[in-house]
Design a protein around this motif. Structure first.
Motif, PDB file in Angstrom:
ATOM      1  N   GLY A   1      54.757  95.619  20.744  1.00  0.00           N
ATOM      2  CA  GLY A   1      54.987  96.601  19.689  1.00  0.00           C
ATOM      3  C   GLY A   1      53.705  97.115  19.062  1.00  0.00           C
ATOM      4  O   GLY A   1      52.604  96.696  19.427  1.00  0.00           O
ATOM      5  N   GLY A   2      53.839  98.017  18.121  1.00  0.00           N
ATOM      6  CA  GLY A   2      52.676  98.657  17.523  1.00  0.00           C
ATOM      7  C   GLY A   2      52.436  98.292  16.082  1.00  0.00           C
ATOM      8  O   GLY A   2      51.680  98.951  15.393  1.00  0.00           O
ATOM      9  N   GLY A   3      53.074  97.222  15.624  1.00  0.00           N
ATOM     10  CA  GLY A   3      52.951  96.860  14.214  1.00  0.00           C
ATOM     11  C   GLY A   3      51.812  95.915  13.924  1.00  0.00           C
ATOM     12  O   GLY A   3      50.893  95.746  14.715  1.00  0.00           O
ATOM     13  N   GLU A   4      51.915  95.275  12.792  1.00  0.00           N
ATOM     14  CA  GLU A   4      50.881  94.353  12.328  1.00  0.00           C
ATOM     15  C   GLU A   4      51.241  92.914  12.654  1.00  0.00           C
ATOM     16  O   GLU A   4      50.599  91.987  12.170  1.00  0.00           O
ATOM     17  CB  GLU A   4      50.715  94.499  10.808  1.00  0.00           C
ATOM     18  CG  GLU A   4      50.431  95.908  10.343  1.00  0.00           C
ATOM     19  CD  GLU A   4      48.995  96.318  10.618  1.00  0.00           C
ATOM     20  OE1 GLU A   4      48.104  95.470  10.512  1.00  0.00           O
ATOM     21  OE2 GLU A   4      48.784  97.498  10.957  1.00  0.00           O
ATOM     22  N   SER A   5      52.255  92.699  13.474  1.00  0.00           N
ATOM     23  CA  SER A   5      52.755  91.350  13.723  1.00  0.00           C
ATOM     24  C   SER A   5      51.715  90.464  14.394  1.00  0.00           C
ATOM     25  O   SER A   5      51.031  90.868  15.321  1.00  0.00           O
ATOM     26  CB  SER A   5      54.007  91.396  14.606  1.00  0.00           C
ATOM     27  OG  SER A   5      54.417  90.072  14.923  1.00  0.00           O
ATOM     28  N   ALA A   6      51.617  89.234  13.880  1.00  0.00           N
ATOM     29  CA  ALA A   6      50.824  88.193  14.532  1.00  0.00           C
ATOM     30  C   ALA A   6      51.740  86.995  14.784  1.00  0.00           C
ATOM     31  O   ALA A   6      51.280  85.871  14.924  1.00  0.00           O
ATOM     32  CB  ALA A   6      49.634  87.813  13.668  1.00  0.00           C
ATOM     33  N   ASP A   7      53.037  87.277  14.827  1.00  0.00           N
ATOM     34  CA  ASP A   7      54.043  86.237  15.048  1.00  0.00           C
ATOM     35  C   ASP A   7      53.967  85.768  16.495  1.00  0.00           C
ATOM     36  O   ASP A   7      53.923  86.578  17.421  1.00  0.00           O
ATOM     37  CB  ASP A   7      55.432  86.822  14.746  1.00  0.00           C
ATOM     38  CG  ASP A   7      56.528  85.761  14.727  1.00  0.00           C
ATOM     39  OD1 ASP A   7      56.450  84.825  15.546  1.00  0.00           O
ATOM     40  OD2 ASP A   7      57.440  85.879  13.909  1.00  0.00           O
ATOM     41  N   SER A   8      53.976  84.455  16.695  1.00  0.00           N
ATOM     42  CA  SER A   8      53.886  83.905  18.052  1.00  0.00           C
ATOM     43  C   SER A   8      55.062  84.343  18.918  1.00  0.00           C
ATOM     44  O   SER A   8      54.952  84.383  20.140  1.00  0.00           O
ATOM     45  CB  SER A   8      53.807  82.376  17.995  1.00  0.00           C
ATOM     46  OG  SER A   8      54.970  81.842  17.390  1.00  0.00           O
ATOM     47  N   MET A   9      56.189  84.714  18.306  1.00  0.00           N
ATOM     48  CA  MET A   9      57.343  85.198  19.071  1.00  0.00           C
ATOM     49  C   MET A   9      57.040  86.550  19.723  1.00  0.00           C
ATOM     50  O   MET A   9      57.648  86.905  20.721  1.00  0.00           O
ATOM     51  CB  MET A   9      58.569  85.328  18.165  1.00  0.00           C
ATOM     52  CG  MET A   9      59.056  83.998  17.610  1.00  0.00           C
ATOM     53  SD  MET A   9      59.668  82.907  18.908  1.00  0.00           S
ATOM     54  CE  MET A   9      61.133  83.780  19.399  1.00  0.00           C
TER      55      MET A   9
ATOM     56  N   ARG B   1      43.753  97.648  18.443  1.00  0.00           N
ATOM     57  CA  ARG B   1      44.076  98.768  19.314  1.00  0.00           C
ATOM     58  C   ARG B   1      45.583  98.775  19.546  1.00  0.00           C
ATOM     59  O   ARG B   1      46.220  97.720  19.571  1.00  0.00           O
ATOM     60  CB  ARG B   1      43.409  98.625  20.681  1.00  0.00           C
ATOM     61  CG  ARG B   1      41.910  98.399  20.673  1.00  0.00           C
ATOM     62  CD  ARG B   1      41.166  99.708  20.444  1.00  0.00           C
ATOM     63  NE  ARG B   1      39.755  99.599  20.781  1.00  0.00           N
ATOM     64  CZ  ARG B   1      38.814  99.140  19.968  1.00  0.00           C
ATOM     65  NH1 ARG B   1      39.155  98.681  18.782  1.00  0.00           N
ATOM     66  NH2 ARG B   1      37.552  99.123  20.328  1.00  0.00           N
ATOM     67  N   VAL B   2      46.139  99.977  19.767  1.00  0.00           N
ATOM     68  CA  VAL B   2      47.558 100.101  20.098  1.00  0.00           C
ATOM     69  C   VAL B   2      47.670 100.911  21.380  1.00  0.00           C
ATOM     70  O   VAL B   2      47.042 101.972  21.518  1.00  0.00           O
ATOM     71  CB  VAL B   2      48.360 100.777  18.968  1.00  0.00           C
ATOM     72  CG1 VAL B   2      49.839 100.902  19.359  1.00  0.00           C
ATOM     73  CG2 VAL B   2      48.224  99.995  17.661  1.00  0.00           C
ATOM     74  N   LEU B   3      48.452 100.406  22.335  1.00  0.00           N
ATOM     75  CA  LEU B   3      48.707 101.094  23.599  1.00  0.00           C
ATOM     76  C   LEU B   3      50.038 101.818  23.493  1.00  0.00           C
ATOM     77  O   LEU B   3      51.051 101.211  23.114  1.00  0.00           O
ATOM     78  CB  LEU B   3      48.750 100.076  24.744  1.00  0.00           C
ATOM     79  CG  LEU B   3      49.091 100.616  26.135  1.00  0.00           C
ATOM     80  CD1 LEU B   3      47.955 101.488  26.668  1.00  0.00           C
ATOM     81  CD2 LEU B   3      49.367  99.471  27.097  1.00  0.00           C
ATOM     82  N   TYR B   4      50.030 103.122  23.816  1.00  0.00           N
ATOM     83  CA  TYR B   4      51.222 103.964  23.717  1.00  0.00           C
ATOM     84  C   TYR B   4      51.635 104.465  25.094  1.00  0.00           C
ATOM     85  O   TYR B   4      50.782 104.739  25.950  1.00  0.00           O
ATOM     86  CB  TYR B   4      50.945 105.191  22.837  1.00  0.00           C
ATOM     87  CG  TYR B   4      50.615 104.866  21.404  1.00  0.00           C
ATOM     88  CD1 TYR B   4      51.603 104.810  20.428  1.00  0.00           C
ATOM     89  CD2 TYR B   4      49.301 104.621  21.024  1.00  0.00           C
ATOM     90  CE1 TYR B   4      51.298 104.516  19.103  1.00  0.00           C
ATOM     91  CE2 TYR B   4      48.980 104.332  19.701  1.00  0.00           C
ATOM     92  CZ  TYR B   4      49.977 104.279  18.746  1.00  0.00           C
ATOM     93  OH  TYR B   4      49.664 103.988  17.442  1.00  0.00           O
ATOM     94  N   ASP B   5      52.947 104.618  25.294  1.00  0.00           N
ATOM     95  CA  ASP B   5      53.410 105.233  26.529  1.00  0.00           C
ATOM     96  C   ASP B   5      53.281 106.749  26.430  1.00  0.00           C
ATOM     97  O   ASP B   5      52.822 107.287  25.407  1.00  0.00           O
ATOM     98  CB  ASP B   5      54.834 104.784  26.874  1.00  0.00           C
ATOM     99  CG  ASP B   5      55.896 105.289  25.894  1.00  0.00           C
ATOM    100  OD1 ASP B   5      55.606 106.197  25.074  1.00  0.00           O
ATOM    101  OD2 ASP B   5      57.034 104.775  25.950  1.00  0.00           O
ATOM    102  N   VAL B   6      53.690 107.462  27.479  1.00  0.00           N
ATOM    103  CA  VAL B   6      53.499 108.907  27.539  1.00  0.00           C
ATOM    104  C   VAL B   6      54.311 109.641  26.468  1.00  0.00           C
ATOM    105  O   VAL B   6      53.941 110.731  26.038  1.00  0.00           O
ATOM    106  CB  VAL B   6      53.831 109.431  28.955  1.00  0.00           C
ATOM    107  CG1 VAL B   6      55.319 109.360  29.232  1.00  0.00           C
ATOM    108  CG2 VAL B   6      53.286 110.830  29.164  1.00  0.00           C
ATOM    109  N   ALA B   7      55.379 109.017  25.973  1.00  0.00           N
ATOM    110  CA  ALA B   7      56.195 109.631  24.926  1.00  0.00           C
ATOM    111  C   ALA B   7      55.682 109.316  23.524  1.00  0.00           C
ATOM    112  O   ALA B   7      56.249 109.765  22.534  1.00  0.00           O
ATOM    113  CB  ALA B   7      57.646 109.166  25.055  1.00  0.00           C
ATOM    114  N   GLY B   8      54.610 108.530  23.444  1.00  0.00           N
ATOM    115  CA  GLY B   8      54.045 108.187  22.138  1.00  0.00           C
ATOM    116  C   GLY B   8      54.640 106.938  21.517  1.00  0.00           C
ATOM    117  O   GLY B   8      54.388 106.661  20.339  1.00  0.00           O
TER     118      GLY B   8
END
Length: 198
Positions: free
Chosen positions: A93-101, A64-71
């Motif tokens: 962020g909205g990417g595919e990252s699974a980086d612990s950072m 799932r990706v959470l977006y603000d009101v501006a998208g």
């Protein structure tokens, strides 16, 4: 994350910011989450869109990706695989990252919330107490039952396609963070895994 130990009343002065301080307002806020398939529309009492959650239909991990009101994408969250405790992980962020950072927090067995900085996980940073009979939940900071940060009540049954959730977020609490917790809590996959592991 900015978090203080305030009392349990809705007008406590301490700020609880996990995703961003921009989602902390100095008065309680009432939100309505309407679920439609894998997406959620989040509105205030005046029906203004505050946030949206979109699911990835072809994602094996129920991302799932959470977006603000501006998208703009704020966070990405998904079940951790493999996991014995139905753990969900939440990344900036909205990417595919699974980086612990990029990890912000995780939710274990839809009860215990651990911030990324809490690597020992001896005590949870937030606790969710839910009642499926009453279709409600209370979220506490630090697992302390005197420090309520939000409450949720379903307007319809979870078991029979319920899709509307009323959420009260206390003052100075990050409402985007609370929305993410509620979406994880009411996610059918999260419920199935949690019941199986309890």
């Amino acid at each position: 994350m900015n978090m203080g130990g305030s009392s349990g009343d809705a007008d406590g002065p301490q700020q609880v910011a996990v995703i961003s301080p921009q989602f902390c307002v100095n008065e309680p806020i009432e939100l309505t989450l309407v679920r439609k398939r894998k997406s959620f529309r989040v509105t205030d009492v005046n029906d203004n869109i505050m946030l949206t959650v979109k699911g990835k239909f072809f994602s094996l991990r129920e991302r799932r990706v959470l977006y603000d009101v501006a998208g703009n994408p704020l966070i990405t969250f998904q079940p951790k695989f493999p996991s014995l405790h139905g753990r969900w992980v939440v990344f900036r962020g909205g990417g595919e990252s699974a980086d612990s950072m990029d990890l912000l927090f995780s939710v274990k067995s839809k009860r215990d919330v651990f911030l990324a900085t809490n690597t020992q996980e001896e005590l949870c940073d937030f606790k969710i107490e839910s009642s499926w009979l009453n279709r409600s939940c209370v979220i506490y900071a630090g697992g302390d039952s005197s420090n309520i940060v939000a409450k949720m009540q379903s307007a319809q049954s979870f078991l029979f396609g319920g899709d509307t959730f009323k959420v009260t977020v206390y003052s100075n609490v990050d409402y985007a963070f609370i929305v993410a917790l509620v979406v994880i809590l009411v996610n059918p996959e999260a419920q199935t895994v949690s019941v199986a592991s309890s």
